[in-house]
Scaffold this motif. Sequence first.
Motif, PDB file in Angstrom:
ATOM      1  N   LEU A 101       0.803   4.310  22.105  1.00 53.10           N
ATOM      2  CA  LEU A 101       0.442   4.601  23.493  1.00 53.10           C
ATOM      3  C   LEU A 101       1.569   4.130  24.417  1.00 53.10           C
ATOM      4  O   LEU A 101       2.274   3.173  24.106  1.00 53.10           O
ATOM      5  CB  LEU A 101      -0.862   3.887  23.860  1.00 53.10           C
ATOM      6  CG  LEU A 101      -2.106   4.278  23.041  1.00 53.10           C
ATOM      7  CD1 LEU A 101      -3.317   3.490  23.526  1.00 53.10           C
ATOM      8  CD2 LEU A 101      -2.382   5.779  23.127  1.00 53.10           C
ATOM      9  N   ASN A 102       1.719   4.809  25.549  1.00 50.14           N
ATOM     10  CA  ASN A 102       2.783   4.413  26.494  1.00 50.14           C
ATOM     11  C   ASN A 102       2.332   3.208  27.329  1.00 50.14           C
ATOM     12  O   ASN A 102       1.236   2.675  27.136  1.00 50.14           O
ATOM     13  CB  ASN A 102       3.207   5.605  27.368  1.00 50.14           C
ATOM     14  CG  ASN A 102       2.076   6.097  28.279  1.00 50.14           C
ATOM     15  OD1 ASN A 102       1.107   5.386  28.522  1.00 50.14           O
ATOM     16  ND2 ASN A 102       2.216   7.306  28.774  1.00 50.14           N
ATOM     17  N   GLU A 103       3.192   2.797  28.276  1.00 48.45           N
ATOM     18  CA  GLU A 103       2.897   1.567  29.040  1.00 48.45           C
ATOM     19  C   GLU A 103       1.642   1.694  29.905  1.00 48.45           C
ATOM     20  O   GLU A 103       1.052   0.699  30.300  1.00 48.45           O
ATOM     21  CB  GLU A 103       4.131   1.141  29.868  1.00 48.45           C
ATOM     22  CG  GLU A 103       4.534   2.062  31.007  1.00 48.45           C
ATOM     23  CD  GLU A 103       5.384   3.269  30.541  1.00 48.45           C
ATOM     24  OE1 GLU A 103       5.828   4.025  31.410  1.00 48.45           O
ATOM     25  OE2 GLU A 103       5.572   3.445  29.314  1.00 48.45           O
ATOM     26  N   LYS A 104       1.219   2.946  30.160  1.00 52.99           N
ATOM     27  CA  LYS A 104      -0.021   3.137  30.931  1.00 52.99           C
ATOM     28  C   LYS A 104      -1.252   3.197  30.026  1.00 52.99           C
ATOM     29  O   LYS A 104      -2.357   3.455  30.486  1.00 52.99           O
ATOM     30  CB  LYS A 104       0.064   4.444  31.734  1.00 52.99           C
ATOM     31  CG  LYS A 104       1.043   4.406  32.884  1.00 52.99           C
ATOM     32  CD  LYS A 104       1.037   5.773  33.584  1.00 52.99           C
ATOM     33  CE  LYS A 104       2.178   5.903  34.571  1.00 52.99           C
ATOM     34  NZ  LYS A 104       2.507   7.326  34.819  1.00 52.99           N
ATOM     35  N   GLY A 105      -1.023   3.029  28.724  1.00 55.34           N
ATOM     36  CA  GLY A 105      -2.142   3.097  27.786  1.00 55.34           C
ATOM     37  C   GLY A 105      -2.562   4.523  27.461  1.00 55.34           C
ATOM     38  O   GLY A 105      -3.648   4.766  26.946  1.00 55.34           O
ATOM     39  N   LYS A 106      -1.677   5.479  27.778  1.00 54.44           N
ATOM     40  CA  LYS A 106      -1.985   6.895  27.532  1.00 54.44           C
ATOM     41  C   LYS A 106      -1.182   7.407  26.332  1.00 54.44           C
ATOM     42  O   LYS A 106      -0.145   6.838  25.970  1.00 54.44           O
ATOM     43  CB  LYS A 106      -1.607   7.724  28.774  1.00 54.44           C
ATOM     44  CG  LYS A 106      -2.377   7.343  30.022  1.00 54.44           C
ATOM     45  CD  LYS A 106      -3.508   8.319  30.233  1.00 54.44           C
ATOM     46  CE  LYS A 106      -4.460   7.899  31.348  1.00 54.44           C
ATOM     47  NZ  LYS A 106      -3.892   8.065  32.666  1.00 54.44           N
ATOM     48  N   LEU A 107      -1.638   8.524  25.765  1.00 56.87           N
ATOM     49  CA  LEU A 107      -0.870   9.169  24.689  1.00 56.87           C
ATOM     50  C   LEU A 107       0.507   9.548  25.246  1.00 56.87           C
ATOM     51  O   LEU A 107       0.610  10.121  26.337  1.00 56.87           O
ATOM     52  CB  LEU A 107      -1.614  10.413  24.192  1.00 56.87           C
ATOM     53  CG  LEU A 107      -2.901  10.093  23.407  1.00 56.87           C
ATOM     54  CD1 LEU A 107      -3.759  11.339  23.233  1.00 56.87           C
ATOM     55  CD2 LEU A 107      -2.580   9.479  22.054  1.00 56.87           C
ATOM     56  N   ASP A 108       1.545   9.216  24.502  1.00 57.16           N
ATOM     57  CA  ASP A 108       2.911   9.330  25.022  1.00 57.16           C
ATOM     58  C   ASP A 108       3.483  10.743  24.843  1.00 57.16           C
ATOM     59  O   ASP A 108       4.368  10.969  24.007  1.00 57.16           O
ATOM     60  CB  ASP A 108       3.802   8.296  24.329  1.00 57.16           C
ATOM     61  CG  ASP A 108       5.180   8.192  24.981  1.00 57.16           C
ATOM     62  OD1 ASP A 108       5.403   8.847  26.027  1.00 57.16           O
ATOM     63  OD2 ASP A 108       6.025   7.460  24.437  1.00 57.16           O
TER      64      ASP A 108
END
Length: 291
Positions: free
Chosen positions: A99-106
Amino acid sequence: MAYILRATAANGDVRLFAAITTDMVEEARKIHNLSPTASAALGRFITAASMMGVMLKGEKDTLTLTMNGGGPLGNLVAVSNSKGNVKAYVSHPEVDLPLNEKGKLDVGGAVGRNGFLNVVKDLGLREPYVGQVPIRTGEIGDDIAYYFTVSEQVPSAVALGVLVDTDISIKAAGGLIVQMMPGANEFLADIITFRLQEIPPLSQLIAEGKSGEDILNMLFDDMDLKIYEKIECKYECDCSRERVERALIALGREELNRLYEEEDRIELQCHFCNTKYVFEKEEIKNMIENL
Ligand SMILES: [Zn+2]
C-alpha cells in the motif's frame, strides 16, 4: 449490472458521465486473475474507457486506450465501443505492490510515471483520431483528466475508484467524468472542484450502496441536474475462431508454410478473454491451399 449515466448540469454548461462498474471490473479480475493492485489499475482504466466509449457518436465507433508508464504492470490496454462495453488486458496481472503512504493500493507506482497515455478513436474514417499525453501521476484518473483538458481542450475532472474486498473480489467500482462546456462560468469549475474534494471516495459511496443517481444528486442537485440516459454495459470480448483464422491467413503464404513445417498445431490465445484457439496441421494446410 454495470451502467453509465449520461447527464448535464448548470443548463448544459457541465457535461456528466457517472459509471457504476463493479460487475465489469469483477469480470475483468476473474478473466485475468488480477492481483489487488492490478484490479485497482485495470478497473479504473476500463471504467474510464467505458465512459469514453459512450462519448463516441457513431454506433460502430471504437476507442482504444493504452498506457505504459514504465512501472511493473507493463502495458494497460482497453478497447471500448459506443455501448460502453469494454475488453482489456494488462501485461503483468500478477504484480502487487505494498500500500502507498496514504494506505491505498499503489496504482501510480504500479503503472509508473515515465510514459504516455494514448487514445485512438476509430470513427470509421480513413485515418483514426490519435491523441497522446505524457503520464502525470499514473493514478489514471488524473491522467485521463489531463488528456481531456490538453489534447481535446475540454477542461475535465475525472474520479475513478475501485475497492477490493478482503477476499480480493471487487467490492465496488465506478467513475465520474465532469466536463466544462465552452462558455461555462469560470466559478462553476471551482465550485465543482470543491465539491468533488468534499465527498467521500467514489468507491466508498458505491460500497455503501449509493447508485449513480445518488452520487450525481449529492454533487449537482442544486445545479439543474438532468439525467438523460442510463446505458447498461459489460466486459465483453468479440473474438471468434473466424477472426483468429482471418488473422492467421493475413500472415501470408510464406509464414503459414513455415508454421506448417515447424509446428504440430498452432495454439493462439486471445489477450482480452484468454480463449484458446487451436488449429491442427491439417487446417493450416487447408488455409495455404485456399490462398
Ligand atoms: Zn477474446
